[in-house]
Design a protein around this motif. Structure first.
Motif, PDB file in Angstrom:
ATOM      1  N   ASP A 353      44.567 -48.526  13.179  1.00  0.00           N
ATOM      2  CA  ASP A 353      45.582 -47.780  12.182  1.00  0.00           C
ATOM      3  C   ASP A 353      45.356 -46.284  12.424  1.00  0.00           C
ATOM      4  N   LYS A 354      45.823 -45.429  11.857  1.00  0.00           N
ATOM      5  CA  LYS A 354      45.995 -44.053  11.791  1.00  0.00           C
ATOM      6  C   LYS A 354      44.627 -43.426  11.388  1.00  0.00           C
ATOM      7  N   TYR A 355      43.733 -44.157  10.487  1.00  0.00           N
ATOM      8  CA  TYR A 355      42.573 -43.733  10.258  1.00  0.00           C
ATOM      9  C   TYR A 355      41.463 -43.960  11.335  1.00  0.00           C
ATOM     10  N   GLU A 356      41.728 -44.896  12.393  1.00  0.00           N
ATOM     11  CA  GLU A 356      40.755 -45.234  13.078  1.00  0.00           C
ATOM     12  C   GLU A 356      40.918 -44.214  14.585  1.00  0.00           C
ATOM     13  N   MET A 357      40.812 -43.092  14.461  1.00  0.00           N
ATOM     14  CA  MET A 357      40.875 -42.107  15.571  1.00  0.00           C
ATOM     15  C   MET A 357      39.460 -41.938  16.106  1.00  0.00           C
ATOM     16  N   ALA A 467      63.135 -54.729  21.108  1.00  0.00           N
ATOM     17  CA  ALA A 467      63.170 -54.267  19.670  1.00  0.00           C
ATOM     18  C   ALA A 467      61.547 -54.736  19.316  1.00  0.00           C
ATOM     19  N   ASN A 468      61.066 -55.921  19.646  1.00  0.00           N
ATOM     20  CA  ASN A 468      59.720 -56.186  19.225  1.00  0.00           C
ATOM     21  C   ASN A 468      58.782 -55.153  19.748  1.00  0.00           C
ATOM     22  N   VAL A 469      58.924 -54.506  20.955  1.00  0.00           N
ATOM     23  CA  VAL A 469      57.954 -53.783  21.774  1.00  0.00           C
ATOM     24  C   VAL A 469      58.300 -52.459  21.003  1.00  0.00           C
ATOM     25  N   LYS A 470      59.515 -52.214  20.753  1.00  0.00           N
ATOM     26  CA  LYS A 470      59.609 -50.901  19.998  1.00  0.00           C
ATOM     27  C   LYS A 470      59.059 -50.593  18.541  1.00  0.00           C
ATOM     28  N   GLU A 471      58.959 -51.820  17.849  1.00  0.00           N
ATOM     29  CA  GLU A 471      58.603 -51.898  16.553  1.00  0.00           C
ATOM     30  C   GLU A 471      57.071 -51.801  16.538  1.00  0.00           C
ATOM     31  N   TYR A 472      56.481 -52.479  17.750  1.00  0.00           N
ATOM     32  CA  TYR A 472      55.271 -52.364  17.552  1.00  0.00           C
ATOM     33  C   TYR A 472      54.743 -51.196  18.141  1.00  0.00           C
ATOM     34  N   ALA A 473      55.154 -50.446  19.155  1.00  0.00           N
ATOM     35  CA  ALA A 473      54.712 -48.921  19.574  1.00  0.00           C
ATOM     36  C   ALA A 473      54.837 -47.952  18.470  1.00  0.00           C
ATOM     37  N   ASP A 474      56.114 -48.039  17.577  1.00  0.00           N
ATOM     38  CA  ASP A 474      56.328 -47.095  16.541  1.00  0.00           C
ATOM     39  C   ASP A 474      55.047 -47.207  15.562  1.00  0.00           C
ATOM     40  N   SER A 475      54.578 -48.387  15.399  1.00  0.00           N
ATOM     41  CA  SER A 475      53.597 -48.530  14.351  1.00  0.00           C
ATOM     42  C   SER A 475      52.121 -48.644  14.742  1.00  0.00           C
ATOM     43  N   SER A 476      51.936 -48.517  16.075  1.00  0.00           N
ATOM     44  CA  SER A 476      50.591 -48.893  16.779  1.00  0.00           C
ATOM     45  C   SER A 476      50.026 -47.801  16.893  1.00  0.00           C
ATOM     46  N   PHE A 477      48.532 -47.754  16.764  1.00  0.00           N
ATOM     47  CA  PHE A 477      47.676 -46.504  16.883  1.00  0.00           C
ATOM     48  C   PHE A 477      46.543 -47.157  17.903  1.00  0.00           C
ATOM     49  N   ASP A 478      46.690 -48.212  18.390  1.00  0.00           N
ATOM     50  CA  ASP A 478      45.789 -48.924  19.329  1.00  0.00           C
ATOM     51  C   ASP A 478      46.198 -48.420  20.886  1.00  0.00           C
ATOM     52  N   ALA A 479      45.612 -47.469  21.199  1.00  0.00           N
ATOM     53  CA  ALA A 479      45.766 -46.943  22.675  1.00  0.00           C
ATOM     54  C   ALA A 479      45.213 -47.905  23.854  1.00  0.00           C
ATOM     55  N   ILE A 480      44.318 -48.679  23.486  1.00  0.00           N
ATOM     56  CA  ILE A 480      44.058 -49.710  24.355  1.00  0.00           C
ATOM     57  C   ILE A 480      44.804 -50.868  24.557  1.00  0.00           C
ATOM     58  N   GLY A 481      45.292 -51.099  23.322  1.00  0.00           N
ATOM     59  CA  GLY A 481      46.275 -52.442  23.365  1.00  0.00           C
ATOM     60  C   GLY A 481      47.630 -51.964  23.940  1.00  0.00           C
TER      61      GLY A 481
END
Length: 779
Positions: A353-357, A467-481
């Motif tokens: 998440d955004k706290y795991e930088m 749409a599913n990919v966009k939803e994931y991308a907008d909320s994801s902070f997992d650069a590896i994923g």
């Protein structure tokens, strides 16, 4: 007078003797054959004797003077040449005949007995007369046989003449037959040509009749029959007749005008039944748990000719069928993939998440009472680990929702992304191939029409996936994923290219345009966290900081996913620059230089350790940077580590080098430096070894540092001995050897003569002791 030869002694014949018997009789030797041979021999001898007698008479006559005549008189010329000689021999052959008769047996006997050849010749002549008489008697005795033989020969001539007549008649008949055969052959060729022409006309007529003849059975089958294999055969027959009728439409054939209305009514009825049949089958796809692919192959493709007939004979109905199929499959795939996406969403494990930088503090995620704000399954968001299997294991099947629910399995998003899109491209590939095969005309496939149907079918499904990919991308902070999803998307694009399915190219590009900017944003967030940490985070001890582990794992993961790609390298270089600067700033928070260097060495070593397993392109640039930083820090640490224990010795050596040589340095300065080293060097080595063990927990890194510290000590002490030998040589202590020789005994003798209270420690002694400490630290 010449005596005639005796007649042949032929065998007696009867009147019944035929030609065969006559020939057999002629083959039998006649009696008296030996007599004939003896007579012939005697006649030859007599001829020779006569010839010799005549020669002798001529010789005597020539030598008789009374008979001498003029060689020119005709009488003399006539008498000079005997009659027998004139009859039998030519003048030029006389010599040859004489030689020949000399070889005769009777002549040889007469000459051997000394007989007169003239008398012997008369004797022989008389014998020949007797023999001739015997021959005459024998011929008379055999006359009847000759008469019979003549009769038989005449009879044979008559028979042969009859046979000749028969053969002439037969030859004439053969000539007539040959003429008749030629006539028949000509007639046969003419009849064959006529037959071929009639057969060609008949075939053409049969083809025409069969092509346009509409039988009552065909009409009943089309109107009353159920659509099955036999009805399909009747459809093929009807379609063939319509082709024939259309091909001969402009020839003004009366039969075509009569059969045309019937074919038109059959066409309308056929199209009606095909429409009802295909629409019913297509609508059955809406029944729950229907396997569309099985229905496509077992029903639609089996009766493919139905749709082909409609596309060729009734375009409006064909368009209706195609639109109904597109609407049905559109609903089917949209419904199926929506349910599948919903099921996959429940299996997702949130990663990061955004706290795991990279430099985010864990304490920032805690609430007022010390509990975390986001509860999720803990996953390392910086190390790719086993998540890389999702990319490497291309043969892995789809995720089955019911199996995953039964086993309570959770998956990172990239696994769900791969399963959804793999199912999508599999179904899209199968559907595209079906559309090409089912909705293409016989002449050539309608690519534009097929693309339109395909787009209409998969439009909502593709929108759902995007749409599913966009939803994931907008909320994801997992650069590896996110990067894993990008690589999986590239794999699927290559698979579609291999399958030659171009319909999903835009879908893959759209996914890339969603994920790649988000990946850049997340990496930039990591870089920004590093920049903010420069003023906030301070290390608590000299051990590797947790940021170094995160960076090493994160950089290794990016490099593993960088294979055959260079898109991550620019931002990785920027992140490396910021992180290296952060480590330098963090090291400066330590109060002493040694601790700062120990911190950097441990940090750099940890980063290199994490990068050691990476074997992809671009890793050399990364490792070279950290190796260079590590070597620089180790070199500085060596000096700091030696300074507390051997600082005086090092300072003295540098002072001598700065002074410009040993000539400006007193010998007692060497003595004080040597004395200080001799008193503390063993204890100093032990302290150095203990210090390295305490500060470097990694055996490999600690061994490297200890080797360099002890090696640098040997370098300094060797340099000291070289300067000491040079000084002793300058003062006249030749026994000390050449400068830099390092001969401990000579140096000790020279220093003792100079009044030193101790002897300098030999270089070999120090090296032996150093080896002990170095071996003790080996893993």
């Amino acid at each position: 007078m010449e005596t005639p030869e005796p007649p042949l002694n032929l065998p007696e014949t009867t009147a019944a003797t035929g030609p065969a018997d006559l020939l057999e009789g002629l083959a039998t030797p006649v009696q008296g054959g030996s007599l004939a041979r003896r007579t012939s021999q005697k006649r030859q001898s007599l001829t020779g004797l006569k010839f010799l007698n005549e020669l002798l008479d001529d010789h005597d006559h020539d030598h008789d003077p009374a008979n001498a005549t003029s060689p020119l008189s005709p009488k003399a010329e006539q008498e000079a040449v005997p009659l027998s000689f004139q009859d039998d021999l030519a003048f030029e052959q006389v010599g040859d005949r004489i030689s020949e008769f000399q070889e005769d047996e009777f002549v040889k006997q007469a000459l051997a007995k000394g007989m007169d050849l003239r008398e012997y010749a008369h004797h022989i002549e008389s014998e020949l007369d007797i023999v001739g008489q015997d021959h005459e008697d024998d011929y008379v005795h055999q006359s009847q046989a000759f008469v019979d033989l003549h009769g038989q020969i005449k009879s044979c001539d008559e028979i042969l003449e009859t046979m000749e007549n028969l053969l002439s008649i037969f030859q004439t008949d053969l000539g007539n037959i040959s003429t008749e055969i030629q006539t028949l052959q000509t007639k046969s060729v003419s009849m064959s040509i006529q037959l071929k022409n009639r057969m060609a006309v008949e075939n053409h007529l049969n083809e025409l009749l069969e092509g346009i003849l509409v039988t009552p059975q065909l009409i009943r089958k089309i109107y009353d029959g159920e659509v099955d294999d036999t009805w399909l055969a009747a459809l093929g027959d009807l379609n063939s007749k319509m082709y024939h009728a259309k091909a001969r439409q402009g020839r003004h054939i009366r039969a075509l005008k009569e059969v045309g209305p019937e074919l038109e009514r059959l066409r309308i009825k056929t199209v009606e039944k095909i429409r009802e049949f295909l629409l019913a089958k297509i609508k059955s796809f809406r029944i729950p748990n229907t396997n569309v692919q099985i229905m496509q192959h077992s029903v639609l493709l089996k009766y493919k000719e139905l749709n082909q007939f409609v596309m060729e004979r009734h375009s409006e109905v064909a368009a209706e069928i195609r639109q109904t199929y597109a609407n049905t499959l559109r609903w089917y795939f949209s419904n199926q993939f929506e349910n599948y996406a919903t099921g996959l969403e429940k299996l997702q494990s949130v990663v990061g998440d955004k706290y795991e930088m990279l430099c985010a503090d864990e304490n920032a995620r805690k609430g007022l009472f010390g509990t975390t704000k986001a509860l999720h399954q803990k996953t390392n968001v910086f190390a790719v680990g086993s998540r890389l299997d999702t990319l490497k294991n291309q043969d892995a099947g789809l995720i089955l929702i019911h199996v995953a629910n039964e086993k309570n399995l959770k998956y990172p998003y990239e696994a769900l992304f791969r399963s959804f899109n793999l199912a999508l491209i599999d179904n899209a590939s199968s559907e595209y191939l079906f559309l090409v095969e089912y909705f293409s005309k016989r002449s050539q496939p309608d690519i534009d029409g097929i693309q339109a149907v395909f787009s209409q079918i998969f439009e909502p499904t593709l929108k759902l996936g995007l749409a599913n990919v966009k939803e994931y991308a907008d909320s994801s902070f997992d650069a590896i994923g996110i990067l894993l999803c990008l690589r999986i998307n590239h794999q699927l694009a290559r698979e579609l290219e291999r399958r030659k399915i171009p319909m999903l190219d835009k879908y893959g590009d759209a996914i890339h345009m969603v994920l790649w900017p988000r990946f850049q944003i997340v990496v930039d967030m990591h870089i920004e966290s590093v920049r903010k940490a420069k003023t906030k985070i301070k290390p608590k001890n000299v051990h590797p900081h947790w940021i170094a582990r995160r960076y090493g794992e994160f950089a290794s993961s990016l490099l593993m996913l960088n294979d055959e790609k260079t898109d991550v390298m620019p931002r990785l270089a920027l992140l490396r620059l910021e992180t290296s600067s952060l480590f330098e700033i963090m090291s400066k928070t330590f109060p002493d230089t040694k601790s700062r260097l120990i911190f950097l060495i441990n940090t750099f070593d940890l980063v290199l350790t994490l990068l050691a397993d990476v074997r992809t392109s671009g890793v050399e640039t990364e490792t070279d940077h950290w190796k260079q930083a590590l070597h620089q820090s180790i070199a500085l640490f060596v000096e700091e580590e030696l300074k507390p224990y051997f600082g005086e010795l090092i300072s003295f050596i540098r002072m001598v080098e700065i002074a410009g040589g040993v000539s400006k340095v007193q010998l007692d300065h060497f003595e004080r430096a040597s004395y200080g080293f001799s008193n503390t060097w063993r204890q100093s080595l032990l302290s150095i070894n203990t210090s390295v063990i305490q500060h470097f927990s990694s055996f490999k890194n600690g061994t490297l540092v200890l080797h360099q510290v002890l090696g640098q000590l040997i370098v300094y002490y060797t340099r000291f001995h070289s300067l000491l030998d040079e000084k002793l040589l300058e003062l006249g202590g030749s026994s000390a050897g050449q400068p830099g020789g390092g001969n401990g005994q000579n140096t000790a003798m020279a220093t003792s003569t100079r009044g030193w209270s101790h002897q300098p420690v030999g270089i070999q002694t120090v090296m032996v002791e150093v080896k002990k400490f170095r071996s003790n630290f080996l893993p």
